[in-house]
Design a protein around this motif. Structure first.
Motif, mmCIF file in Angstrom:
data_model
loop_
_atom_site.group_PDB
_atom_site.id
_atom_site.type_symbol
_atom_site.label_atom_id
_atom_site.label_comp_id
_atom_site.label_asym_id
_atom_site.label_seq_id
_atom_site.Cartn_x
_atom_site.Cartn_y
_atom_site.Cartn_z
ATOM 1 N N ALA A 210 0.855 -1.195 0.000
ATOM 2 C CA ALA A 210 0.000 0.000 0.000
ATOM 3 C C ALA A 210 0.881 1.231 0.000
ATOM 4 C CB ALA A 210 -0.921 0.002 1.219
ATOM 5 N N ASP A 211 0.535 2.204 -0.849
ATOM 6 C CA ASP A 211 1.275 3.461 -0.935
ATOM 7 C C ASP A 211 0.560 4.540 -0.132
ATOM 8 O OD1 ASP A 211 3.211 2.399 -2.642
ATOM 9 O OD2 ASP A 211 1.968 2.787 -4.411
ATOM 10 N N TYR A 212 1.338 5.360 0.560
ATOM 11 C CA TYR A 212 0.808 6.449 1.362
ATOM 12 C C TYR A 212 1.577 7.724 1.020
ATOM 13 C CZ TYR A 212 -1.488 2.963 4.321
ATOM 14 O OH TYR A 212 -2.277 1.945 4.793
ATOM 15 N N SER A 213 0.886 8.863 1.051
ATOM 16 C CA SER A 213 1.564 10.139 0.830
ATOM 17 C C SER A 213 0.847 11.235 1.619
ATOM 18 C CB SER A 213 1.590 10.510 -0.653
ATOM 19 O OG SER A 213 0.273 10.699 -1.153
ATOM 20 N N GLY A 214 1.590 12.284 1.925
ATOM 21 C CA GLY A 214 1.016 13.386 2.681
ATOM 22 C C GLY A 214 2.065 14.436 3.005
ATOM 23 N N PRO A 215 1.667 15.467 3.722
ATOM 24 C CA PRO A 215 2.569 16.582 4.007
ATOM 25 C C PRO A 215 3.530 16.283 5.146
ATOM 26 C CG PRO A 215 0.432 16.986 4.982
ATOM 27 C CD PRO A 215 0.302 15.708 4.213
ATOM 28 N N ALA A 216 4.627 17.008 5.153
ATOM 29 C CA ALA A 216 5.601 16.988 6.237
ATOM 30 C C ALA A 216 5.976 18.429 6.549
ATOM 31 C CB ALA A 216 6.842 16.188 5.842
ATOM 32 N N ALA A 217 6.457 18.663 7.746
ATOM 33 C CA ALA A 217 6.891 20.005 8.139
ATOM 34 C C ALA A 217 7.857 19.880 9.300
ATOM 35 C CB ALA A 217 5.696 20.878 8.534
ATOM 36 N N GLY A 218 8.679 20.912 9.476
ATOM 37 C CA GLY A 218 9.630 20.862 10.579
ATOM 38 C C GLY A 218 10.559 22.051 10.592
ATOM 39 N N LEU A 219 11.736 21.847 11.149
ATOM 40 C CA LEU A 219 12.728 22.892 11.354
ATOM 41 C C LEU A 219 14.024 22.519 10.638
ATOM 42 C CD1 LEU A 219 12.113 23.223 15.187
ATOM 43 C CD2 LEU A 219 11.396 24.897 13.460
ATOM 44 N N PHE A 220 14.760 23.541 10.168
ATOM 45 C CA PHE A 220 16.039 23.304 9.505
ATOM 46 C C PHE A 220 17.080 24.281 10.038
ATOM 47 C CE2 PHE A 220 14.625 26.890 7.009
ATOM 48 C CZ PHE A 220 15.802 27.570 6.692
ATOM 49 N N ALA A 221 18.338 23.940 9.829
ATOM 50 C CA ALA A 221 19.440 24.840 10.169
ATOM 51 C C ALA A 221 20.595 24.579 9.219
ATOM 52 C CB ALA A 221 19.883 24.638 11.607
ATOM 53 N N VAL A 222 21.174 25.659 8.708
ATOM 54 C CA VAL A 222 22.343 25.603 7.829
ATOM 55 C C VAL A 222 23.444 26.434 8.475
ATOM 56 C CG1 VAL A 222 23.274 26.075 5.534
ATOM 57 C CG2 VAL A 222 20.881 25.368 5.783
ATOM 58 N N THR A 223 24.614 25.874 8.628
ATOM 59 C CA THR A 223 25.740 26.604 9.206
ATOM 60 C C THR A 223 26.741 26.965 8.111
ATOM 61 O OG1 THR A 223 26.972 24.568 9.676
ATOM 62 C CG2 THR A 223 25.457 25.369 11.375
ATOM 63 N N GLY A 224 27.731 27.789 8.473
ATOM 64 C CA GLY A 224 28.756 28.164 7.510
ATOM 65 C C GLY A 224 28.429 29.459 6.801
ATOM 66 N N ASP A 225 28.959 29.600 5.579
ATOM 67 C CA ASP A 225 28.812 30.855 4.828
ATOM 68 C C ASP A 225 27.361 31.177 4.506
ATOM 69 O OD1 ASP A 225 31.544 31.107 4.894
ATOM 70 O OD2 ASP A 225 31.861 30.255 2.887
ATOM 71 N N ASP A 226 26.540 30.163 4.301
ATOM 72 C CA ASP A 226 25.126 30.375 3.954
ATOM 73 C C ASP A 226 24.220 30.160 5.160
ATOM 74 O OD1 ASP A 226 25.777 30.821 1.237
ATOM 75 O OD2 ASP A 226 25.887 28.657 0.903
ATOM 76 N N ALA A 227 24.674 30.563 6.324
ATOM 77 C CA ALA A 227 23.949 30.297 7.569
ATOM 78 C C ALA A 227 22.499 30.758 7.489
ATOM 79 C CB ALA A 227 24.643 30.980 8.738
ATOM 80 N N ALA A 228 21.603 29.887 7.909
ATOM 81 C CA ALA A 228 20.167 30.193 7.947
ATOM 82 C C ALA A 228 19.491 29.170 8.838
ATOM 83 C CB ALA A 228 19.565 30.163 6.544
ATOM 84 N N HIS A 229 18.312 29.510 9.359
ATOM 85 C CA HIS A 229 17.524 28.567 10.133
ATOM 86 C C HIS A 229 16.072 28.984 10.060
ATOM 87 C CE1 HIS A 229 18.351 31.881 12.912
ATOM 88 N NE2 HIS A 229 17.253 31.526 13.562
ATOM 89 N N GLY A 230 15.178 28.031 10.218
ATOM 90 C CA GLY A 230 13.753 28.350 10.133
ATOM 91 C C GLY A 230 12.913 27.108 9.955
ATOM 92 N N GLU A 231 11.793 27.274 9.275
ATOM 93 C CA GLU A 231 10.834 26.194 9.072
ATOM 94 C C GLU A 231 10.900 25.682 7.641
ATOM 95 O OE1 GLU A 231 6.854 27.400 10.128
ATOM 96 O OE2 GLU A 231 7.625 28.955 11.470
ATOM 97 N N PHE A 232 10.425 24.462 7.443
ATOM 98 C CA PHE A 232 10.268 23.942 6.090
ATOM 99 C C PHE A 232 8.950 23.183 5.997
ATOM 100 C CE2 PHE A 232 12.288 20.329 8.238
ATOM 101 C CZ PHE A 232 11.461 19.297 7.853
ATOM 102 N N THR A 233 8.467 23.034 4.783
ATOM 103 C CA THR A 233 7.398 22.088 4.469
ATOM 104 C C THR A 233 7.926 21.146 3.402
ATOM 105 O OG1 THR A 233 6.455 23.594 2.811
ATOM 106 C CG2 THR A 233 5.560 23.718 5.049
#
Length: 431
Positions: free
Chosen positions: A295-318
């Motif tokens: 059986a195949d299932y699909s749906g949304p996901a969401a959470g938090l991310f963080a990037v370090t280094g020269d492109d530092a960023a953090h926040g939410e994702f879907t």
């Protein structure tokens, strides 16, 4: 044109902001890669009642869902709103208090009416975990503990029984007296039970019902020790009483974060973060080994991310979760594998992140895989202790009636996309 002094001030402010962003991104990365859970607080149904409180998700017969930290409103100081980022087929809700934020996505359907006598026939002996007896529709509640349990389940009439006073204002106690003494309430009165109209009667003498005090660390609740006496509820059978029945087959998922207002003495930004998931009907364990096929299932996901280094960023994702369940039939419970793809960051930056959820056996005693190391993502980084993360877990949901497959699979994941990027999230999927 800016003066040289002004330009220096502007450059200094920019450097300070960049340094703070870099430090906060590193702090969030540390929280998300804390696979042992020693930094993050365990919340949302996993901690003691005096620290955090279970989420309660309900919906009326119209309008949006309502999310609280407890049945009676939860710990004090929280405000409610809608989530900043939408996902498909799920309502997004946000709860905030000072530096804490909970984001919850739910697919709960609108409540429906059901005849009281159909829901509560004479064969029923427990309601919401409270011991009762029923005869011709009359519900007998034998003691204060059972009464408190029903109150904490949200089944008592909020206009006739005590509600929380507010933080620091003490317990709220009502005394119901058959003689209607000074300061006491009548022991017989009309009200609702589970939304159905009828009459409450304190069986004999005084009955006491108490709601405990609330604070920022303790949710209010009916006190089973201080609540005393026995009750009956007689529904208004002449008018076909109806209860308000919540959707019994829904899922939710989300995340929680506590954001530091400033750096600690050593310069680090110490974040706490957790992801979670759940549902109203865990798939019956007795049905698991009867499942066969794929059986195949699909749906949304969401959470938090963080990037370090020269492109530092953090926040939410879907993102989007896709799963394949291979049910083993009588010989084995089977396994589940999948992918998390289509990551969209809330800062608008496009990326090609993807995670492979390794095949993980279905536990025939739980209907899920809930150990911390239930399965690892193939894209995890294995080169260092802090980056050596990549685990996921899941739980199957649904009533299993008529030998049906699970109606949903929800779960969570943590992963290092690469040595600078970490994510933690949760998902809910349907066939």
């Amino acid at each position: 044109a800016y003066s040289a002094t002004a330009m220096t001030t502007i450059r200094s402010a920019k450097m300070t902001a960049m340094d703070e962003n870099s430090g906060r991104s590193l702090g969030m990365h540390s929280a998300l890669t804390d696979a042992t859970g020693t930094r993050g607080q365990q919340i949302i149904g996993e901690a003691a009642a005096d620290t955090k409180d279970n989420l309660v998700i309900v919906r009326g017969m119209s309008g949006d869902a309502m999310v609280t930290n407890g049945q009676l409103g939860g710990t004090s100081g929280w405000t409610s709103g809608m989530a900043d980022n939408a996902v498909s087929d799920f309502e997004g809700h946000k709860r905030t208090r000072k530096t804490e934020e909970i984001v919850v996505y739910t697919n709960i359907d609108a409540a429906k009416h059901k005849a009281f006598l159909t829901q509560y026939p004479d064969t029923v002996t427990t309601i919401a975990g409270a011991t009762v007896s029923i005869s011709s529709g009359v519900v007998s509640i034998s003691d204060g503990t059972a009464m408190a349990t029903l109150g904490n389940a949200g089944l008592l009439d909020p206009t006739k029984f005590p509600q929380p006073k507010g933080e620091g204002k003490g317990d709220n106690t009502y005394t119901y007296d058959d003689g209607e003494g000074a300061g006491k309430k009548s022991s017989s009165f009309t009200g609702t039970f589970h939304g159905a109209p009828g009459t409450y009667d304190c069986a004999a003498g005084d009955c006491v019902v108490q709601v405990s005090d609330q604070s920022t660390s303790r949710a209010p609740a009916y006190n089973g020790t201080a609540t005393t006496g026995s009750w009956t509820f007689t529904p208004d059978v002449d008018n076909n009483p109806q209860i308000i029945l919540q959707d019994a087959d829904h899922m939710h998922f989300g995340w929680w974060v506590k954001t530091p207002t400033a750096a600690a003495a050593e310069g680090q930004y110490l974040y706490d973060a957790e992801v979670f998931y759940g549902g109203s009907a865990m798939f019956p364990v007795a049905n698991i080994n009867a499942l066969e096929g794929d059986a195949d299932y699909s749906g949304p996901a969401a959470g938090l991310f963080a990037v370090t280094g020269d492109d530092a960023a953090h926040g939410e994702f879907t993102a989007t979760a896709t799963l394949m369940a291979k049910f083993g039939g009588a010989t084995a419970a089977g396994m589940v594998n999948g992918k998390i793809v289509g990551f969209v960051r809330d800062d608008g930056v496009a990326n090609d992140w993807s995670l492979t959820l390794a095949p993980t056996a279905i536990d025939s005693t739980t209907g899920g895989a809930t150990a911390a190391a239930a399965g690892t993502t193939n894209s995890r980084v294995t080169g260092g202790t802090n980056d050596n993360i990549g685990a996921w877990e899941f739980q199957m949901y649904g009533s299993g009636m008529n030998n049906a497959d699970p109606t949903g699979i929800a779960g969570s994941f943590r992963a290092a996309i690469n040595k600078n990027t970490a994510v933690a999230g949760a998902f809910a999927t349907s066939p």
